[in-house]
Design a protein around this motif. Structure first.
Motif, PDB file in Angstrom:
ATOM      1  N   LEU A  93     -49.289  18.039  27.717  1.00 33.63           N
ATOM      2  CA  LEU A  93     -50.506  18.000  26.902  1.00 33.63           C
ATOM      3  C   LEU A  93     -50.820  16.576  26.476  1.00 33.63           C
ATOM      4  O   LEU A  93     -49.909  15.798  26.181  1.00 33.63           O
ATOM      5  N   ASP A 140     -54.754  19.768  28.955  1.00 30.55           N
ATOM      6  CA  ASP A 140     -53.480  20.177  29.556  1.00 30.55           C
ATOM      7  C   ASP A 140     -53.274  19.487  30.905  1.00 30.55           C
ATOM      8  O   ASP A 140     -54.152  18.761  31.385  1.00 30.55           O
ATOM      9  N   VAL A 149     -46.451  16.392  23.393  1.00 33.62           N
ATOM     10  CA  VAL A 149     -47.839  15.949  23.429  1.00 33.62           C
ATOM     11  C   VAL A 149     -47.875  14.429  23.476  1.00 33.62           C
ATOM     12  O   VAL A 149     -47.198  13.757  22.694  1.00 33.62           O
ATOM     13  N   VAL A 208     -52.098  22.205  18.559  1.00 34.73           N
ATOM     14  CA  VAL A 208     -51.165  22.041  19.690  1.00 34.73           C
ATOM     15  C   VAL A 208     -49.905  22.881  19.484  1.00 34.73           C
ATOM     16  O   VAL A 208     -49.271  23.297  20.454  1.00 34.73           O
ATOM     17  N   VAL A 232     -57.994  17.866  23.385  1.00 36.07           N
ATOM     18  CA  VAL A 232     -56.646  18.274  23.793  1.00 36.07           C
ATOM     19  C   VAL A 232     -56.770  18.742  25.234  1.00 36.07           C
ATOM     20  O   VAL A 232     -57.555  19.650  25.543  1.00 36.07           O
ATOM     21  N   VAL A 278     -53.407  14.391  23.783  1.00 34.30           N
ATOM     22  CA  VAL A 278     -54.446  14.293  22.767  1.00 34.30           C
ATOM     23  C   VAL A 278     -55.144  12.970  23.036  1.00 34.30           C
ATOM     24  O   VAL A 278     -54.536  11.901  22.926  1.00 34.30           O
TER      25      VAL A 278
END
Length: 147
Positions: free
Chosen positions: A24, A119, A57, A144, A117, A26
């Motif tokens: 992931l 993936d 993340v 998340v 966000v 951000v």
């Protein structure tokens, strides 16, 4: 579901950042290094960095500032994540974050503070546009942690 446009851009620490990435990401867009709201936002991501890392993340900031400005901003506030320099607005335009804003009675073109966000398949799982800084980093972290 919206899809993340693929791109590679120059970033701090001599890196090039490509999205979609692994895991992931951000991706947050902010108007300018060393301004009050942008500094508060960056410090928020810094202070919650361990929690984002625990959720696998990656955090990446984007503005039109130069890499030199980014390196200074990153060092000054000990930011543990990379910042993309986008002076040509290439990445900004891919995410449609350039907006006309009123500054002191004048219309100026600038970055609308936004967070995405994304993936590893390139899906944009959540987008915040025109957001306010207070409480935002915590909201992103809460999101998340539901994935």
């Amino acid at each position: 579901m919206e899809h993340c446009p693929s791109f590679t851009a120059p970033a701090t620490s001599g890196q090039s950042i490509s999205l979609p990435g692994s895991g992931l990401t951000v991706l947050y867009f902010y108007p300018k290094d060393n301004t009050p709201g942008c500094t508060t936002q960056a410090i928020g991501f810094r202070d919650h960095y361990a929690a984002f890392a625990a959720a696998n993340v990656t955090i990446v900031g984007v503005s039109r500032d130069s890499l030199k400005s980014h390196e200074n901003f990153k060092a000054k506030y000990e930011l543990p994540f990379e910042l993309i320099s986008d002076p040509e607005e290439t990445v900004c335009n891919l995410f449609a974050v350039m907006k006309l804003k009123n500054m002191y009675g004048k219309q100026v073109r600038g970055i609308e503070r936004s967070t995405f966000v994304i993936d590893s398949a390139g899906n944009i799982l959540k987008a915040w546009r025109g957001l306010k800084v207070p409480g935002h980093v915590e909201e992103v972290l809460a999101f998340v942690n539901t994935i």
